[in-house]
Design a protein around this motif. Structure first.
Motif, PDB file in Angstrom:
ATOM      1  N   LEU A   1      35.077  45.112  31.756  1.00  0.00           N
ATOM      2  CA  LEU A   1      35.159  45.921  32.964  1.00  0.00           C
ATOM      3  C   LEU A   1      36.400  45.570  33.781  1.00  0.00           C
ATOM      4  N   VAL A   2      36.702  44.277  33.880  1.00  0.00           N
ATOM      5  CA  VAL A   2      37.921  43.859  34.575  1.00  0.00           C
ATOM      6  C   VAL A   2      39.143  44.450  33.875  1.00  0.00           C
ATOM      7  N   GLY A   3      39.148  44.407  32.533  1.00  0.00           N
ATOM      8  CA  GLY A   3      40.256  44.979  31.779  1.00  0.00           C
ATOM      9  C   GLY A   3      40.425  46.462  32.041  1.00  0.00           C
TER      10      GLY A   3
ATOM     11  N   TRP B   1      38.842  44.219  41.244  1.00  0.00           N
ATOM     12  CA  TRP B   1      40.232  43.809  41.096  1.00  0.00           C
ATOM     13  C   TRP B   1      41.008  44.281  42.324  1.00  0.00           C
ATOM     14  N   GLY B   2      41.847  43.400  42.852  1.00  0.00           N
ATOM     15  CA  GLY B   2      42.653  43.720  44.025  1.00  0.00           C
ATOM     16  C   GLY B   2      42.290  42.889  45.235  1.00  0.00           C
ATOM     17  N   VAL B   3      41.115  42.245  45.203  1.00  0.00           N
ATOM     18  CA  VAL B   3      40.696  41.415  46.338  1.00  0.00           C
ATOM     19  C   VAL B   3      41.659  40.253  46.549  1.00  0.00           C
ATOM     20  N   GLN B   4      42.253  39.770  45.455  1.00  0.00           N
ATOM     21  CA  GLN B   4      43.169  38.641  45.559  1.00  0.00           C
ATOM     22  C   GLN B   4      44.417  38.982  46.362  1.00  0.00           C
TER      23      GLN B   4
ATOM     24  N   TRP C   1      38.087  31.722  28.974  1.00  0.00           N
ATOM     25  CA  TRP C   1      38.761  30.452  29.260  1.00  0.00           C
ATOM     26  C   TRP C   1      37.717  29.403  29.620  1.00  0.00           C
ATOM     27  N   ASP C   2      37.830  28.215  29.031  1.00  0.00           N
ATOM     28  CA  ASP C   2      36.858  27.145  29.224  1.00  0.00           C
ATOM     29  C   ASP C   2      37.514  26.007  30.004  1.00  0.00           C
ATOM     30  N   PRO C   3      37.089  25.737  31.254  1.00  0.00           N
ATOM     31  CA  PRO C   3      37.721  24.671  32.038  1.00  0.00           C
ATOM     32  C   PRO C   3      37.582  23.293  31.409  1.00  0.00           C
ATOM     33  N   LEU C   4      36.461  23.033  30.733  1.00  0.00           N
ATOM     34  CA  LEU C   4      36.265  21.718  30.124  1.00  0.00           C
ATOM     35  C   LEU C   4      37.263  21.477  28.990  1.00  0.00           C
TER      36      LEU C   4
ATOM     37  N   ARG D   1      39.152  29.741  36.839  1.00  0.00           N
ATOM     38  CA  ARG D   1      40.312  28.862  36.645  1.00  0.00           C
ATOM     39  C   ARG D   1      41.284  29.460  35.628  1.00  0.00           C
ATOM     40  N   ASP D   2      40.938  30.600  35.071  1.00  0.00           N
ATOM     41  CA  ASP D   2      41.830  31.234  34.109  1.00  0.00           C
ATOM     42  C   ASP D   2      43.175  31.494  34.772  1.00  0.00           C
ATOM     43  N   PRO D   3      44.291  31.056  34.157  1.00  0.00           N
ATOM     44  CA  PRO D   3      45.609  31.222  34.784  1.00  0.00           C
ATOM     45  C   PRO D   3      45.956  32.667  35.106  1.00  0.00           C
ATOM     46  N   ASP D   4      45.413  33.613  34.335  1.00  0.00           N
ATOM     47  CA  ASP D   4      45.706  35.026  34.564  1.00  0.00           C
ATOM     48  C   ASP D   4      44.568  35.750  35.271  1.00  0.00           C
ATOM     49  N   GLU D   5      43.644  34.991  35.832  1.00  0.00           N
ATOM     50  CA  GLU D   5      42.571  35.513  36.671  1.00  0.00           C
ATOM     51  C   GLU D   5      41.556  36.382  35.925  1.00  0.00           C
ATOM     52  N   TRP D   6      41.440  36.165  34.619  1.00  0.00           N
ATOM     53  CA  TRP D   6      40.365  36.794  33.862  1.00  0.00           C
ATOM     54  C   TRP D   6      39.084  35.998  34.073  1.00  0.00           C
TER      55      TRP D   6
END
Length: 247
Positions: free
Chosen positions: A215-217, A158-161, A229-232, A128-133
C-alpha cells in the motif's frame, strides 16, 4: 436486542471539533479506501509508522471513516502535560516499552469486547528503514485479530514526514503538505485461523507487513523492497540504535 451504545460521545465530538481544524491547517489530506473500515463491530487497523505525527493522521482517517480511534500509545506520552490528560480522557492504552507494566493486549481486549476499533502500529516504533519503508513487524496486531476473530485492516500513509521529520525537528506549517492515505481490505487470516503458535504469528505478521508495504508503494508510485528491513540484523535494538546518536 439491546441498543448499541454510540461511539462518538460528546467528549469525542468536543475533542474532534477542536483538534480537526488545527490538524487540517498542516496539510491537504486525501483518503482512499474508507469503505474498508467496518461500520460496526471490533477491528484492528495497522498503519505504517514514519513520524510522531502519524497518530494524528490515523486518528483523523478513522474518525472520517465513522469510527472512534483508540491507540496502544507509549506510556511516556501519558506523562506529558496536556497530552497525557487528553490520552486518558479519550481512553487510549499505555504501553510500557520492554514490559514491566500492565498488559496492553489485555486492555485492547476490553475495547474489542465493547466492539470498538483499536489502532496498533505493528512496527512498534518509527521505522528504521533508511528509505522509510515499513520494517519488520511484531505480532501484537495479528494476535488480537486471530484470538478474537475480528478484521485486521492494513493501512498506509505517505507525506506526513514533510510535516514533521522522522526523528523530530520542527513542525512545518508552510507550504501545506499533501498527505495520501490508503486503507486496504481486511487481511486474509484464514491460513492461520485457530492457531496461536509462534510460526503462525510470524507468518501472518510477515503477510501484514508485506501488504502495508504494498500500500505504501502504491502511494509512493514505487515497488517496495522484497523483504522488510530488520533492525536486529543491522545492529539495532527493537526500539532504536544500540548506541544513541550524538547531537
Amino acid at each position: 436486542m439491546p441498543r448499541r451504545k454510540p461511539e462518538k460521545l460528546i467528549r469525542w465530538r468536543i475533542v474532534a471539533g477542536i483538534a480537526i481544524p488545527i490538524f487540517e491547517f498542516f496539510g491537504r489530506y486525501r483518503m482512499r479506501g474508507l469503505d474498508n473500515i467496518p461500520k460496526r463491530g471490533a477491528f484492528v487497523i495497522s498503519p505504517n509508522h514514519i513520524t510522531n505525527f502519524d497518530p494524528l493522521t490515523t486518528a483523523y482517517l478513522v474518525w472520517r471513516g465513522g469510527r472512534v480511534p483508540r491507540f496502544l500509545a507509549k506510556a511516556s506520552l501519558f506523562k506529558v502535560p496536556a497530552l497525557g490528560w487528553l490520552l486518558r480522557f479519550t481512553g487510549q492504552i499505555p504501553v510500557v516499552r520492554g514490559g514491566g507494566g500492565p498488559d496492553p493486549l489485555a486492555a485492547a481486549t476490553r475495547l474489542i469486547a465493547e466492539e470498538l476499533a483499536v489502532i496498533v502500529y505493528p512496527e512498534g516504533t518509527l521505522t528504521r528503514d533508511p528509505d522509510e519503508w515499513p520494517m519488520r513487524g511484531k505480532t501484537g496486531a495479528v494476535r488480537l485479530a486471530l484470538e478474537h476473530g475480528i478484521p485486521l485492516i492494513p493501512m498506509a500513509h505517505w507525506g506526513v514526514q514533510r510535516i514533521l521529520p522522522r526523528y523530530g525537528g520542527r513542525l512545518r506549517f508552510f507550504p501545506r503538505s499533501d498527505v495520501e492515505m490508503l486503507v486496504g481490505p481486511p487481511l486474509d487470516l484464514s491460513p492461520w485461523a485457530g492457531r496461536s503458535d509462534a510460526k503462525a504469528l510470524s507468518e501472518a505478521t510477515t503477510a501484514l507487513m508485506n501488504e502495508i508495504a504494498r500500500l505504501v508503494g502504491e502511494l509512493r508510485g514505487e515497488t517496495p523492497p522484497a523483504e522488510r528491513w530488520d533492525p536486529l540484523a543491522h545492529g539495532q535494538t527493537e526500539y532504536g540504535k544500540v548506541t544513541p546518536p550524538t547531537r
